[in-house]
Each structure stands twice: as structure tokens, then as C-alpha cells.
Write a protein that holds these residues in place. Structure first.
Motif, PDB file in Angstrom:
ATOM      1  N   LYS A  47     -34.182 -35.617  20.108  1.00 12.05           N
ATOM      2  CA  LYS A  47     -33.909 -35.601  19.582  1.00 12.05           C
ATOM      3  C   LYS A  47     -33.161 -34.234  18.746  1.00 12.05           C
ATOM      4  O   LYS A  47     -31.970 -33.561  18.377  1.00 12.05           O
ATOM      5  N   THR A  48     -34.275 -33.189  18.130  1.00 15.82           N
ATOM      6  CA  THR A  48     -33.571 -32.081  18.540  1.00 15.82           C
ATOM      7  C   THR A  48     -33.219 -31.178  19.673  1.00 15.82           C
ATOM      8  O   THR A  48     -31.940 -30.492  19.120  1.00 15.82           O
ATOM      9  N   THR A  49     -32.833 -30.787  20.603  1.00 17.40           N
ATOM     10  CA  THR A  49     -32.914 -31.012  21.846  1.00 17.40           C
ATOM     11  C   THR A  49     -31.002 -31.534  21.912  1.00 17.40           C
ATOM     12  O   THR A  49     -30.010 -30.505  22.302  1.00 17.40           O
ATOM     13  N   ALA A  76     -30.992 -27.073  11.062  1.00 19.90           N
ATOM     14  CA  ALA A  76     -32.065 -27.117  11.127  1.00 19.90           C
ATOM     15  C   ALA A  76     -33.457 -27.054  10.745  1.00 19.90           C
ATOM     16  O   ALA A  76     -33.577 -27.455   9.844  1.00 19.90           O
ATOM     17  N   HIS A  77     -34.637 -27.521  11.204  1.00 19.89           N
ATOM     18  CA  HIS A  77     -35.595 -27.061  10.621  1.00 19.89           C
ATOM     19  C   HIS A  77     -36.454 -26.040   9.887  1.00 19.89           C
ATOM     20  O   HIS A  77     -36.516 -26.154   8.642  1.00 19.89           O
ATOM     21  N   ALA A  78     -35.765 -25.072  10.531  1.00 21.70           N
ATOM     22  CA  ALA A  78     -35.572 -23.811   9.459  1.00 21.70           C
ATOM     23  C   ALA A  78     -33.859 -23.687   8.801  1.00 21.70           C
ATOM     24  O   ALA A  78     -33.478 -24.125   9.332  1.00 21.70           O
ATOM     25  N   LEU A 146     -27.723 -32.899  11.549  1.00 22.73           N
ATOM     26  CA  LEU A 146     -29.162 -32.605  10.473  1.00 22.73           C
ATOM     27  C   LEU A 146     -30.128 -33.379  11.443  1.00 22.73           C
ATOM     28  O   LEU A 146     -30.322 -34.264  11.846  1.00 22.73           O
ATOM     29  N   ASP A 147     -30.943 -32.158  11.183  1.00 23.31           N
ATOM     30  CA  ASP A 147     -32.481 -32.617  11.977  1.00 23.31           C
ATOM     31  C   ASP A 147     -33.104 -32.507  10.875  1.00 23.31           C
ATOM     32  O   ASP A 147     -33.640 -32.215  10.362  1.00 23.31           O
ATOM     33  N   GLU A 148     -34.206 -33.826  10.685  1.00 24.77           N
ATOM     34  CA  GLU A 148     -35.061 -34.292   9.537  1.00 24.77           C
ATOM     35  C   GLU A 148     -34.786 -33.362   8.425  1.00 24.77           C
ATOM     36  O   GLU A 148     -35.215 -32.713   7.842  1.00 24.77           O
ATOM     37  N   PRO A 149     -33.453 -34.138   7.953  1.00 25.33           N
ATOM     38  CA  PRO A 149     -33.026 -33.000   6.005  1.00 25.33           C
ATOM     39  C   PRO A 149     -33.984 -33.436   5.148  1.00 25.33           C
ATOM     40  O   PRO A 149     -34.306 -32.529   4.528  1.00 25.33           O
TER      41      PRO A 149
ATOM     42  N   SER F 124     -42.507 -30.636  21.022  1.00 23.41           N
ATOM     43  CA  SER F 124     -41.685 -30.219  19.545  1.00 23.41           C
ATOM     44  C   SER F 124     -42.244 -30.223  18.095  1.00 23.41           C
ATOM     45  O   SER F 124     -43.535 -30.448  18.044  1.00 23.41           O
ATOM     46  N   ALA F 125     -40.787 -30.520  17.497  1.00 17.15           N
ATOM     47  CA  ALA F 125     -41.655 -30.520  16.063  1.00 17.15           C
ATOM     48  C   ALA F 125     -42.803 -31.072  15.747  1.00 17.15           C
ATOM     49  O   ALA F 125     -44.095 -31.110  14.915  1.00 17.15           O
ATOM     50  N   GLY F 126     -42.550 -32.479  16.447  1.00 18.83           N
ATOM     51  CA  GLY F 126     -44.153 -33.313  15.369  1.00 18.83           C
ATOM     52  C   GLY F 126     -45.125 -33.302  16.757  1.00 18.83           C
ATOM     53  O   GLY F 126     -46.170 -33.420  16.067  1.00 18.83           O
TER      54      GLY F 126
HETATM   55 MG   LIG Z   1     -37.341 -32.315  16.430  1.00 24.76          MG
END
Ligand SMILES: [Mg+2]
Ligand code: HEM
Ligand SMILES: Nc1ncnc2c1ncn2[C@@H]1O[C@H](COP(=O)(O)OP(=O)(O)OP(=O)(O)O)[C@@H](O)[C@H]1O
Ligand SMILES: Nc1ncnc2c1ncn2[C@@H]1O[C@H](COP(=O)(O)OP(=O)(O)OP(=O)(O)O)[C@@H](O)[C@H]1O
Ligand SMILES: [Mg+2]
Lengths: 211, 218, 52, 244, 218, 211
Positions: A47-49, A76-78, A146-149, F124-126
Motif C-alpha cells: 500500500k505504501t509503495t 505519509a507516516h511521517a 493518505l497513508d494510515e491517516p 513495511s510499517a506493520g
Molecule cells: Mg505502509
């Protein structure tokens, strides 16, 4: 109000890699204005990719992305916050980078007035996240990626986010969201698990030549 | 564009932002030189222009790792790349901010430190002139190095290794101007060379930096 | 057989020794790394069942 | 067949397997003949005495040190423009060979300098620019090592090689300018280039230069093969990990 | 304890870990000195011991910011403080790992760089001896500085500023040994002082570092 | 199996501050072996502050913490992973720091065998989070203090975590968990909102002397 250009965001038969290894293949999706699309998939699915590629941070190995150029606001996460700048200063900076000046709507939407003069470094995890999401509102960009908002957000803040998102969609914006939890938003859902690359996939991978 | 400049300057001036630290490092290196080579005034006078240029260069070098790495770590760089600014311009602005917070104070402080090292009187003017002309090149070249190493965690020392050989021409001509100036000799040629390097570097380097940064973030 | 090197014998001989040593180290290191790489690749091919 | 077809790693491995034996034999033959001829078969120089024999190591090494960098520059350009993996890996493979050549040139020069100039080291422009070249090599190798993603590493090192080359040339002029007044035409009687060297010294020297050149090519071929194999092993392993 | 040492050494040797970079910096500073002060061999010979000590000190200094900051950023330090290791011991081990990866290579490289600066022949032995004796103190003192600045983002330059004054006594005695050695003079007194400083610092400093680190993490 | 000492973890009338300003006051809680306690409270309520105090990273302004000394395994937002060490190396390091050697149970519990040789930086994050949680198992400590442990985890991984937690509790361990989402674990819940410090609270604050 409303966003001027009513373009679709499309990806066409994308192959994406991470660290030289294909992660997703044959992924096509389309996102119309006013629509939200939720990406699902287990940890490490890609997903992030995918989101990074659509945001233009990483070129796809194969396939095309249309309607993304200069229309994306990426979170992103950050959060891209400066610990030593205040909440207002952080937001003002991003607003000006994107050619805007008024940050009050963003402060309103995420209930940040009470924290406006605090340094971002002294916020709690959820407060930081709220500020990171408020940044989306000052970009004026029609496509939110949005990545895991909602990580670290409490229920009240999740509701604020959902409200902001709905307003964004009503104005003709669209949103592509990767998340593991239920956001309680009317949106299509796309499970990316079927597009995961197998060990046989090599099209365009940077190490294709070596296989 | 201006927002970025203002932000970088504000950040540098805030606590922990590093303003003045370059200066402090410059001061301390200058002070440590007599401790390490010994206190004879004539010896110090001979090496003064060189030591001051070297000190300024090192101070500049050491502040480079703040130029992009902090923005990379907290995700700002990813967001800047997707923002509607040409990356080349953004990097030029960041280099300018770096010069304003690091190079400029060094230029202004150099005469004072010259006194500590017993610099010959005619040297002051040329020392300041050569630093003023040379330090912008140091910032711009440094920005390239920072972009090269941005994705490497704590790449500080690798950054030094990559950047130092690139600093050699600037250092040679800069120190030459200062040395000849202190000795009362003709300085035109090295001064022109120094100016040429600075201009060329300011005009061309941001393109290389932006290219490298895009590759590194991928 | 040995040519007369005069007063510079040490210099000439040490120059030859140092250079040949460095060359030998380079070549041997290269060969060893190459052999290790071949082994690694073979192991990887066996593990993944690929021989194309 | 165009040279681009060898950009395919597998084809390259096939080609290199075919030419390598020849290369190794030829290069070792040239180096050995040149060095033995030079060491045993040439007279002493009337001014430098036996030290002149160092030239058979010093000059070829110095030559190859520069040429290796040049080759890396070309390979980097090919990678940046046409993205042929073999060329990026060849640049990576050449760098350590280049460093060793540089070190040999520096060391033999230093050993030669002791009797000739009475010092191991002088800040002569030529020596100095060699030292700078050595630093560029170090930085280049360190950058390859530090970046994890191989393609990104190839990109970054290629740009470094390009920019570094410009600055290396610039440094060369800077250094010449810097030490021009103090440099007393370092007593290098035969250094005027080309055929100013006496024939007696010249033929073995040429053999050595050719030999070093061939040795460099052989080493680069071999090392590029190594890099390709490592990369392929990593790729296979990565795929296996993904499938699991 | 041993796990920590092994981990730190492994990390240093991994790509991007910084091993060898201290060395490279030392080399580069040494090389840049002639560019800045000029190429005269006699002048270089006079300043050689001092420059080498100063270069080693700076190389050591610059690698300090990896000593704790990386562990702080990714949360390892928080976890180490709550682990069943005495923090004093953990910090001593980290300082030891730092010396092994930074100080020791510097000691070994110093003679080679001495050649570049035309160091006087009797100086080699004493240069190496003084560095071997002095660099452990630099690592331990540096560990204290790193602990002081750990909570400050990219505190690298501030760290330098805090640590450099603490390095002064070591530098003075160390450089004095090297200089007297190169000049063929008596070296006993400064050598003893240097040894004394190193022993005292190794014995006592970890307690200060641990205390300071606990405060900083709070 | 099972953890040897069956002590309670207790806090008694705690006052905690962040950045010199009191955040929580009068907080008392008790956690028996075999028990899990979930902390709830809106963003900025002081959950992270409380957990850091109990882990011993920050002394309370007033009040006492008992039964925490050397019994806590703390997992914060940051996972304490080295990007350049592999999954196995990361876990082995922590195991040895805590005097253990066997990391297989931890790899089993969080299904990390497939990733064992990957560098932690390429997860990955998880996947990173799973590794961070696996670290808890190699500490052998009886009290887990967890700050939003399930962030970024997919549903499968959340189930793995719940299972690991249940096993830990069965062996007589206990856990204190701050979270915003429903973990589906039988546990008491403590809402810390009532303990938030008001502007009147000043007991023991570092700037008390100036008020
Ligand atoms: Mg991710
Ligand atoms: C560490 C010190 C030295 C370095 C780095 C060095 C470097 C070089 C380089 C780069 C070249 C090739 C340049 C060209 O072909 O134009 C060269 C050639 C040469 N060097 Fe050196 N050198 C060193 C010391 C010496 C010394 C001490 C001598 C003898 C006194 C010497 C004698 C020569 C000669 C005779 C050539 C051949 C020039 C020609 O035939 O074109 N070098 N050196
Ligand atoms: N630098 C890297 N090198 C190699 N593989 C990587 C790298 N970064 C990520 N990966 C792998 O690529 C895959 C996709 O990662 P990605 O971060 O896109 O997953 P994700 O769907 O966002 O997962 P999560 O829900 O855990 O955030 C994962 O299997 C991951 O292990
Ligand atoms: N360094 C600091 N200086 C001043 N105040 C701070 C600092 N860090 C945190 N705070 C404040 O202390 C309060 C408690 O923060 P804490 O991180 O404990 O909240 P939390 O309950 O963990 O919130 P979240 O659910 O968002 O993680 C918050 O109001 C926060 O703004
Ligand atoms: Mg929190």
C-alpha cells in the motif's frame, strides 16, 4: 468553492517495486472527483509503495499514472513537522509553499486553535497527527493520498477527520486512503492483495536483467 | 520560495537550530591551533591565513549535515518534492539560507580571530574578501554533498569525505588570496579564479543537486 | 643473475616488493571474492530452483 | 554485433568467459616480460642510478590510475543515459582496481623520491593531484558501500563521478597554480614525455604499460562478473522471500 | 555487555556504519593543511605534530554524534535504560566500541600521514605513542558529550562545542609529547600527564555520562 | 513456565508532568499478575506520559510507583530497531541484553520466520511493528507497558498480538496498554480523563516555586 479541474486519477497496469523487487503488478484503478477509495491489504502488501508512486516519489517499473501531476497532497507516516516551529508556523509554511495564505479553516477543521502557539515538538502523538492532517487543507490540492491517516487519533479526532474528508469530497476533491481500520466513511474499497507480485514477475524490475 | 527561506532562517535561529555553532566551531579550531602547534607568534603569523580558511571550511562542512538530513528525517523533503516548487530553486534557497546562517557569520568573525593568530595587518582585507567570495561556493557544493548522502542515516562523515575533495579548488584559491594579501603580493589572478568558481558553481550545481536528491528519495 | 643495484638496492627492491605485493593482493582478493560469489549464486539458484 | 548487446548481464558473462583466459595470459605475459626485461636487462641511468628501474612500475600504475577513472566516467555516462546494468557494475568493479593503481603509483613515487629529491613526499602539482584523485576514489567507493539500493547507488555514484571529474580537472589547475612558484622543476630528467626516454628504457616500459592495461581490463572483466553474480543471487533470494 | 559491543562493532562495519570515515576525515584534514598554509616543506615539518594531533582529535569528534544519537532516535536508548545492564557499563562499552572503530585506526594511520607533512623522523614513535595513549580519553570524554546532547536533534555541532574545551588538556599534553618527540627532546612529563588523564577519565567519566544520560532522556 | 515473582504493580497518587507542566494528578492504579489494564483517554490526556513514568524513564512529580523496578518491558511508538541489522540480529541483540538466548518463540509468535534474514530497514510499517512487539517476548519481563501497540497492524497481526498477550497473562504476566482502538481482549479499562491536571494543580511541578 470547489476544485477547478475535474480530472480522473487513473493508473494503468502498474508494476511497482520496492528495493528492486516487484511488489505489485497489473494494478489499474480509477478515482473520479468526489470519490474516495480505500486501499486494503495485509501488512507488506504494498500500500505504501503504491501511494508513494502515485505521489510521484518513485517511478513505476511499468504502466502509467495519469492525472496525478501536481494535483496530489500526500500524507505519509511521517508528518513533516518541525519540532521547533509552532503549530501556526508549521501550517503557514506549508500554506505558503502551496501558494496560499489562510490557515484558519485548517485550524478550525482539526480543532487546533487551542494548540496554535505550542511548538510542534511538544505535542502528543495524536495532536501531531491532527496537525499533519490539517496540512492537507492548506495545500488546496484536489487529490489526497493518505497513508494510515488515523493512526494515534482518538475517536473525536477521527470524527473531525471524517468530516474534513467529506467536505473535501463534496467540493469535488478525491481521496486515496490506505488503512487497516474502519473509517466509517462511504467509500469504495480496493483490496490490493490480488495484485501482489509473485516470484515469477519480472517485467521491468530493476533486477530483471539478472534473472 | 520566500516562505522556505524564512522558515530555514527561523529554524536556524531557534534553540538547537545550529546558528552560531559554526561560528563557535571556527573559534575553537582557531584557539586549538596554538595549543597543538605551539605558541610562537611568528609561526602563527605565517600559518594564520591558511588556518583561518581551513577553520572556516571545516565549520561550514560540519553544519552541512543539518542542511537536508533533518528535513529528510521528519518527512518534509518528501512533501517538498511533491510541492509546486522547482526542486532546483528550493535547493538554491536552502543553500542560501545555509550561507546566511553559517558562511556570513564566519566572514564577519574572521578578522577577530585573525587577531588571535597574529595575522599580518594587510591580510585582514583580503581574508574577508576571499571568504566572502568563497563561502557561497562552499554552501552550494555542500548542498550537493548533502543531497548525495541524504538517504544514508547519519551520513555526516561520509558527507565530509565526498565534499572535501570538491572543496579543494575553492580552498586553494581562497587561501592563496588570503596568503598573498597578508604577504602584500598581487592577488588578482586567484581572486578572479575564486570568483569564477563561485559563479559557475552557483549557476550549475543546483541542477546536479536536484537530480541527485530525486534519485536518493526514490 | 641479480643485477648490481648499487647504493639504491633497498629503494628499488622495496618498490618492486611493495608493488608486486599490492598487485598480488588485488588479484587474489578479486579471485576469492569471485569464487565466493559463484558459490553464493549457485546456492541461491539451488534454493530457488532456477537455472536459466 | 553492437556493443550494446553485451549490456545484457548474461551475454556479458558468456563473452567474458570466452575472452578472459586470453586476457589473463596476455596481461601476465606482458607484465612479466616487461618487468623482467626492465629489472634485469636495462642499464643504470647515468644520473639516477638503479632507481630508474622503478619507472617500470611507477609510470604504468600512474597511467592506469588515471585511465581507470576515465573508464568509470564513461561507464557512468552509459549507465545514466542508457541504463545498462553491466556498465554501472563495471564502474563499481573498476574503482578498487583504480585505487590500488593509485596507491602503487604513490608508493613507488615516494620510494623513488627519497633518493632523488631527498624526501618521501613533496607537494608537487603532479603528486598532489594524484592524492586528490585518491580521495575521489575513496569517496566513490564509500558511496557505493553506503547506499543500500543498488540502482540508486549506481545513480548517485555516477553523478558523483561526473561532478568529481570536473572538480578533479579544476583541482589539477588549481594545484599547478598554487605550487608553481615553489616547485623547482622536480629533477625528473626523463619526464618530458614521449620518446625523450632512451630506447633502452623505452621498450620494456611500453611492454609494462600494455601489460598493466591488459591486467586492468582482465580484472575489471572478472570483477564485473562477480558483481553480476552477487546481484543475481540477491535478486533470486529477494524473489524467493517475496513468494514465501 | 558483550552483546552490546558486538552489536556496535557490527553496526559500524555495516554499510553506512561509519567505519573508516573517521580515518578518511583525518586523511583529508591532513591533506588540506598544505593547501591552506602553503607547500613549504620546512614549515610543514614544524607544524606536523600539532596538525596530526588536531586532525585526529577532529576526526574523533566528528564521529561522536553517531555514538548515542542513532540509538536515541530509533528508541533503542530508552529501551537500554530500562534493560538490566548498569548504564555506566553500557556507556563504557559504547565508548570502547567507538575507540576500536575510530581511535585505533587513527593511531595506525598517523605515521603514514606524517610522511605527507614531512614529520621529523624521531617524531613517528612518539606521535603514535601519544595518540595511542590519548585517543581512549577522547572517546570516553566524547561519550560524555554525546550523553549531554543526546536529546537535541542533530546536536552534532553543539556537541563539538561542548566537548572541545574538555579535550584541551588531552590535546595539550598529547601534542606536546609529539612535538618534543619530533624535536628530540625529553617527553617524560607530558607523557605521564597524558597517561594520568586517560586513566582518570576512563575510571570516572562513565558515571558522569550515565547520570547525564538519565537526565536527558527524562 | 510462568514468571517467578508475583508482585502487584501499583501507583499511588501520582502527579506527572510533561515539559514542566503537570499533566496528570492523583492517579492511583493497581495491576495484579495475570491482569491487563487498558488506558483510555483523548489525545493529549497523558497516556504516554504515564507509561514513560512507569517504565522509569521519567520520575513522577509526586506520588510513588511500586513493583516496577526491573520488571517492565516497555514498547513505545519507536521500536528501537536497527535498520542495518537483520530481523534475527535485532532480536538476538535484545535477547542477550536481557540475558536470554532463544528467539524462536518470539519469531513463532509474530510469524517472522519468513522475514528472519531481511534487514529491519526494508520492512513495511506493520512488519516493523511486529518485530518491535516480538522484542517483548525475548525480554522475559513480567510487566508489559505498551503504547499503542497495534498501530499499523493488519487484522491478522492484531490477532497474533492478542494471542501473545493472552499467553503472557496466562503465565502470570501483566500488561498496561494505552490504545484508542478496540483490542478485543478481556481486560479492565481505566479512563484517565478524570485525572487530567487542571490549571489549579501545582503540587510538585518544577516551576512550583515560581507560582
Ligand atoms: Mg505502509
Ligand atoms: C609519490 C610521488 C609521485 C607521484 C604521485 C607521481 C605521479 C606520477 C604520475 C601521475 C605520472 C604520470 C603522468 C604523466 O604521464 O604525465 C608520473 C610519471 C613519472 N614520474 Fe612520478 N610521481 C611521483 C614521484 C616520482 C618521483 C620521485 C620520480 C623520480 C624522481 C618520478 C618520476 C616519474 C617519471 C620519470 C615519470 C614518467 C613521465 C613520462 O615518461 O611521461 N615520480 N608520476
Ligand atoms: N527498502 C526495501 N527493500 C526491500 N523490500 C522492501 C523495502 N521496503 C519495503 N519492502 C517490502 O516491500 C513490501 C511492500 O511494502 P509496503 O511498505 O508498501 O507495505 P504496506 O502495504 O504499506 O504495509 P503496511 O501495512 O505494513 O504499512 C513489503 O513486503 C516490504 O517488506
Ligand atoms: N515536551 C513537552 N512539553 C510540553 N508539553 C508536552 C510535551 N510533550 C507532551 N506535552 C503535552 O503533555 C500532554 C500529554 O501528552 P501525552 O503524550 O502523554 O498524551 P497521550 O495521552 O499519549 O496522547 P496521544 O493519545 O495523542 O498519544 C499533552 O497535552 C501534550 O501536549
Ligand atoms: Mg501517546
Amino acid at each position: 468553492m470547489g476544485y477547478p479541474s475535474a480530472m480522473m486519477l487513473r493508473t494503468d497496469n502498474l508494476t511497482l517495486a520496492r528495493g528492486g523487487v516487484p511488489v505489485l503488478t497489473g494494478l489499474s484503478l480509477a478515482l473520479a472527483p468526489g470519490q474516495a477509495l480505500i486501499l486494503r491489504g495485509p501488512n507488506g502488501a504494498g500500500k505504501t509503495t503504491l501511494l508513494r508512486s502515485i505521489a510521484g516519489l518513485q517511478p513505476p517499473l511499468a504502466g502509467r499514472i495519469e492525472g496525478a501531476q501536481d494535483r496530489i497532497a500526500y500524507a505519509a507516516h511521517a508528518d513533516g513537522l518541525k519540532a521547533m516551529l509552532s503549530v501556526t508556523e508549521n501550517l503557514t509554511f506549508w500554506a505558503r509553499v502551496f501558494g496560499h495564505t489562510d490557515i484558519t479553516p485548517a485550524l478550525d477543521a482539526f480543532d487546533l486553535h487551542g494548540l496554535a502557539d505550542r511548538l510542534a515538538g511538544t505535542l502528543s502523538a495524536g495532536q501531531k497527527r491532527r496537525l499533519g492532517l490539517a496540512r492537507l487543507l492548506v495545500t488546496g490540492r484536489p487529490v489526497w493520498v493518505l497513508d494510515e491517516p488515523t493512526v494515534s487519533l482518538d475517536t473525536g479526532a477521527v470524527a473531525l477527520f471524517a468530516e474534513a474528508l467529506r467536505a473535501h469530497l463534496r467540493q469535488g476533491g478525491s481521496a486515496l486512503i490506505a488503512t487497516h481500520i474502519d473509517l466509517r466513511i462511504e467509500a469504495q474499497v480496493l483490496d490490493i492483495t490480488p495484485f501482489r507480485a509473485t516470484s515469477a514477475t519480472r517485467a521491468g524490475a530493476s533486477d530483471e536483467a539478472f534473472l | 520560495m520566500r516562505a522556505l527561506l524564512i522558515r530555514d532562517l527561523t529554524l536556524a535561529l531557534r534553540a538547537g537550530g545550529g546558528f552560531g555553532l559554526g561560528l563557535a566551531f571556527f573559534l575553537i579550531v582557531t584557539v586549538l591551533v596554538p595549543f597543538s602547534v605551539g605558541p610562537q607568534a611568528e609561526l602563527l603569523q605565517v600559518i594564520a591565513p591558511g588556518v583561518l580558511w581551513l577553520g572556516a571550511l571545516l565549520a561550514c562542512l560540519l553544519s552541512l549535515d543539518r542542511l537536508l538530513a533533518l528535513d529528510f528525517e521528519d518527512g518534509t523533503l518528501d512533501l517538498l518534492v511533491t510541492a509546486p516548487l522547482p526542486l532546483e530553486a528550493a535547493l538554491s534557497v536552502k543553500a542560501l539560507a545555509h550561507w546566511l546562517t553559517t558562511g556570513l557569520p564566519l566572514v564577519l568573525a574572521a578578522p577577530v580571530l585573525g587577531v588571535l593568530l597574529n595575522l599580518a595587518p594587510p591580510g585582514y582585507l583580503w581574508l574577508v574578501a576571499s571568504l566572502a567570495l568563497g563561502t557561497p561556493a562552499l554552501s552550494v557544493i555542500g548542498c550537493f554533498g548533502a543531497a548525495l548522502t541524504v538517504a544514508i542515516k547519519r551520513g555526516g562523515l561520509l558527507l565530509s569525505l565526498l565534499v572535501l575533495p570538491l572543496y579543494v579548488p575553492t580552498l586553494i584559491f581562497g587561501a592563496e588570496v588570503a596568503r598573498r594579501g597578508a604577504g602584500g603580493q598581487e592577488v588578482t589572478t586567484p581572486l578572479l579564479m575564486l570568483a569564477g568558481i563561485t559563479c559557475a558553481v552557483i549557476a550549475l550545481m543546483p541542477f546536479a543537486s536536484a537530480a541527485v536528491l530525486r534519485m536518493g528519495l526514490r | 643473475m641479480m643485477p648490481e643495484l648499487g647504493k639504491y638496492a633497498t629503494e628499488v627492491l622495496s618498490a618492486y616488493a611493495v608493488s608486486l605485493l599490492l598487485l598480488a593482493v588485488l588479484v587474489l582478493w578479486t579471485l576469492r571474492r569471485g569464487r565466493a560469489a559463484r558459490a553464493t549464486l549457485e546456492a541461491a539458484e539451488r534454493e530457488t530452483g532456477r537455472h536459466d | 554485433m553492437s556493443i550494446w548487446s553485451y549490456a545484457n548481464p548474461v551475454k556479458f558473462l558468456t563473452l567474458s568467459a570466452r575472452v578472459q583466459p586470453v586476457l589473463w595470459v596476455l596481461s601476465l605475459a606482458f607484465v612479466a616480460t616487461g618487468l623482467i626485461w626492465g629489472f634485469f636487462g636495462t642499464p643504470e641511468d647515468y644520473r639516477q642510478g638503479a632507481t630508474v628501474k622503478i619507472i617500470y612500475l611507477h609510470v604504468p600504475a600512474a597511467l592506469m590510475a588515471i585511465n581507470a577513472w576515465f573508464m568509470m566516467l564513461v561507464a557512468s555516462l552509459i549507465w545514466l543515459i542508457r541504463r545498462h546494468h553491466v556498465s554501472a557494475l563495471a564502474a563499481k568493479a573498476a574503482a578498487p582496481v583504480g585505487v590500488v593503481m593509485t596507491v602503487i603509483a604513490l608508493l613507488t613515487g615516494a620510494i623513488w623520491g627519497q633518493p632523488m629529491w631527498g624526501t618521501w613526499w613533496a607537494w608537487d602539482p603532479r603528486l598532489t593531484s594524484f592524492l586528490i584523485l585518491f580521495l575521489f576514489y575513496l569517496g566513490y567507493i564509500a558511496l557505493w558501500e553506503a547506499v543500500e539500493d543498488p540502482d540508486t547507488a549506481a545513480d548517485l555514484t555516477s553523478v558523483l563521478c561526473l561532478v568529481g571529474s570536473v572538480f578533479a580537472v579544476l583541482s589539477r589547475y588549481a594545484v599547478q597554480f598554487w605550487n608553481q612558484g615553489l616547485h623547482q622543476g622536480t629533477s625528473v630528467p626523463v619526464a618530458t614525455g614521449g620518446r625523450s626516454v632512451d630506447d633502452v628504457f623505452f621498450y620494456p616500459l611500453v611492454l609494462c604499460m600494455i601489460g598493466f592495461g591488459l591486467l586492468f581490463i582482465a580484472l575489471v572483466f572478472y570483477r564485473t562478473g562477480t558483481e553480476i553474480r552477487l546481484r543475481r543471487a540477491a535478486a533470486l533470494r529477494a524473489r524467493a522471500g517475496r513468494a514465501a
